[in-house]
Design an enzyme around this catalytic site. Structure first.
Site, PDB file in Angstrom:
ATOM      1  N   ASN A   1       0.999  -1.192   0.070  1.00 57.73           N
ATOM      2  CA  ASN A   1      -0.005   0.138  -0.040  1.00 57.73           C
ATOM      3  C   ASN A   1       0.951   1.263   0.026  1.00 57.73           C
ATOM      4  O   ASN A   1       1.465   1.491   0.957  1.00 57.73           O
ATOM      5  CB  ASN A   1      -0.972  -0.070   1.365  1.00 57.73           C
ATOM      6  CG  ASN A   1      -1.559   1.116   1.462  1.00 57.73           C
ATOM      7  OD1 ASN A   1      -2.085   1.947   0.576  1.00 57.73           O
ATOM      8  ND2 ASN A   1      -1.843   1.709   2.762  1.00 57.73           N
TER       9      ASN A   1
ATOM     10  N   LYS B   1       0.228   4.327  -0.199  1.00 56.27           N
ATOM     11  CA  LYS B   1      -0.345   5.405   0.313  1.00 56.27           C
ATOM     12  C   LYS B   1      -0.005   6.754  -0.648  1.00 56.27           C
ATOM     13  O   LYS B   1      -0.200   6.480  -1.906  1.00 56.27           O
ATOM     14  CB  LYS B   1       0.254   5.622   1.740  1.00 56.27           C
ATOM     15  CG  LYS B   1       0.299   4.529   2.307  1.00 56.27           C
ATOM     16  CD  LYS B   1       0.526   4.823   4.089  1.00 56.27           C
ATOM     17  CE  LYS B   1       0.726   3.436   4.563  1.00 56.27           C
ATOM     18  NZ  LYS B   1       0.619   3.695   6.186  1.00 56.27           N
TER      19      LYS B   1
ATOM     20  N   HIS C   1      -9.048   1.651   4.708  1.00 58.54           N
ATOM     21  CA  HIS C   1      -7.777   1.693   5.637  1.00 58.54           C
ATOM     22  C   HIS C   1      -8.020   2.602   6.592  1.00 58.54           C
ATOM     23  O   HIS C   1      -8.913   3.551   6.586  1.00 58.54           O
ATOM     24  CB  HIS C   1      -6.748   2.212   4.524  1.00 58.54           C
ATOM     25  CG  HIS C   1      -5.349   2.260   5.076  1.00 58.54           C
ATOM     26  ND1 HIS C   1      -4.721   2.942   5.922  1.00 58.54           N
ATOM     27  CD2 HIS C   1      -4.428   1.061   5.091  1.00 58.54           C
ATOM     28  CE1 HIS C   1      -3.785   2.624   6.311  1.00 58.54           C
ATOM     29  NE2 HIS C   1      -3.276   1.698   5.812  1.00 58.54           N
TER      30      HIS C   1
ATOM     31  N   GLU D   1      -6.189   4.891   7.729  1.00 63.34           N
ATOM     32  CA  GLU D   1      -5.954   6.299   7.306  1.00 63.34           C
ATOM     33  C   GLU D   1      -7.114   7.245   6.816  1.00 63.34           C
ATOM     34  O   GLU D   1      -7.449   8.205   7.099  1.00 63.34           O
ATOM     35  CB  GLU D   1      -4.838   6.517   6.592  1.00 63.34           C
ATOM     36  CG  GLU D   1      -3.696   6.407   7.382  1.00 63.34           C
ATOM     37  CD  GLU D   1      -2.314   5.700   6.530  1.00 63.34           C
ATOM     38  OE1 GLU D   1      -2.556   5.556   5.152  1.00 63.34           O
ATOM     39  OE2 GLU D   1      -1.291   5.002   7.052  1.00 63.34           O
TER      40      GLU D   1
ATOM     41  N   GLU E   1      -5.301  -4.758  10.667  1.00 55.67           N
ATOM     42  CA  GLU E   1      -4.427  -3.819  10.847  1.00 55.67           C
ATOM     43  C   GLU E   1      -4.506  -3.092  11.974  1.00 55.67           C
ATOM     44  O   GLU E   1      -5.483  -2.091  12.228  1.00 55.67           O
ATOM     45  CB  GLU E   1      -4.540  -2.602   9.556  1.00 55.67           C
ATOM     46  CG  GLU E   1      -4.022  -3.471   8.186  1.00 55.67           C
ATOM     47  CD  GLU E   1      -3.489  -2.552   7.405  1.00 55.67           C
ATOM     48  OE1 GLU E   1      -2.316  -2.722   6.821  1.00 55.67           O
ATOM     49  OE2 GLU E   1      -4.174  -1.402   7.088  1.00 55.67           O
TER      50      GLU E   1
ATOM     51  N   GLY F   1       2.553   2.463  10.539  1.00 57.29           N
ATOM     52  CA  GLY F   1       3.397   3.421  10.199  1.00 57.29           C
ATOM     53  C   GLY F   1       4.092   3.655  11.399  1.00 57.29           C
ATOM     54  O   GLY F   1       4.764   4.885  11.360  1.00 57.29           O
TER      55      GLY F   1
ATOM     56  N   SER G   1       3.349  -2.134   9.846  1.00 62.33           N
ATOM     57  CA  SER G   1       4.638  -2.469  10.132  1.00 62.33           C
ATOM     58  C   SER G   1       5.483  -3.645   9.918  1.00 62.33           C
ATOM     59  O   SER G   1       6.497  -4.024  10.493  1.00 62.33           O
ATOM     60  CB  SER G   1       5.285  -1.919  11.654  1.00 62.33           C
ATOM     61  OG  SER G   1       4.861  -0.510  11.913  1.00 62.33           O
TER      62      SER G   1
END
Ligand code: PEP
Length: 252
Positions: A9, A11, A95, A97, A167, A173, A213
């Site tokens: 991904n 981003k 996701h 985010e 996740e 991240g 991560s």
């Protein structure tokens, strides 16, 4: 046998030019490593370059989001049909985010998932708890709820095109990875939710990735767990050597 899927991904990283260069460099490094599916989910503007560069390789291209309406007055959005015509096969949905910064809800995650599946895309649906939710003891409840909400009204025969990515938000991240045991447990909660909603066979067949991560140093241990059928990888998918090492771990 469940299919292992290693998906990057990106981003909001990489330009079209960098995308082409990256995939040209990556392709020979992952050629023939077919014990897993290899996917790069890239920014919308990079999709044409990615699809072109990935032609004739074992790298598949995904998008990072999809709108749930087929067309209309939704400035800035991209429909499933547009993605399919551009050569996209996968799409990341929900996701953390997007949930955190762009108002994504369980309801819109569900609508996007339905639209993606209807168009024939493979949906990588993300679920995960925050650190606060984990510390309050809500991880299992939350993962099951998010999974069932995301897959509401999905038809049993469409499940083959669904991947769920567990996740933990606190691991994305941050450089903090869930332990292999935590990843296995979280993925197990997702699988249990699938069993409750769709039955045991569906739960046994569905690919459940871990994301947060994952890198060249921890992938082998995470992927060794029975419930971990691959990874959704952010930072480490931006480096050809690190991403290849994760693909290698999935092919060992
Ligand atoms: C992600 O973007 O889904 C992700 C897991 O990021 P990272 O690997 O950088 O934690």
């Amino acid at each position: 046998m469940r299919r292992t899927v290693i998906a990057g991904n990106w981003k909001m990283n990489m330009t079209p030019k960098k995308t082409a260069e990256f995939i040209k460099a990556l392709a020979p490094m992952v050629a023939g490593k077919d014990k897993c599916d290899i996917v790069l989910c890239v920014p919308a503007i990079d999709i044409p370059a990615a699809v072109e560069a990935a032609k004739g390789t074992n790298i598949k291209i995904g998008a990072e989001n999809v709108h749930f309406k087929a067309s209309g007055a939704y400035t800035g959005e991209i429909s499933a049909e547009m993605l399919v015509e551009a050569g996209v096969e996968y799409v990341v949905i929900g996701h953390s985010e997007r949930r955190q910064y762009f108002g994504e809800t369980d309801k819109t995650v569900n609508l996007r998932t339905l639209a993606a599946l209807e168009a024939g895309l493979k949906a990588i649906v993300c679920v995960g708890e925050t650190l606060e939710e984990r510390e309050l003891g809500y991880t299992e409840t939350l993962l099951k709820y998010q999974t069932k909400m995301a897959l509401t009204n999905v038809k049993a025969e469409q499940l083959k095109n669904v991947i769920v990515a567990y996740e933990p938000v606190w691991a994305i991240g941050t450089g903090v990875t869930a332990t292999a045991e935590q990843a296995d447990e979280g993925n197990g909660f997702v699988r249990a939710a699938i069993a409750e909603a769709f039955g045991n066979d569906a739960a046994e067949s569905i690919t459940v990735q871990y994301g947060g991560s994952m890198n060249d140093g921890n992938a082998a241990e995470l992927l060794s767990k029975v419930n971990v059928d691959g990874g959704l990888i952010g930072g480490a998918s931006l480096k050809t050597d690190k991403f290849t090492a994760i693909v290698d771990a999935a092919n060992a």
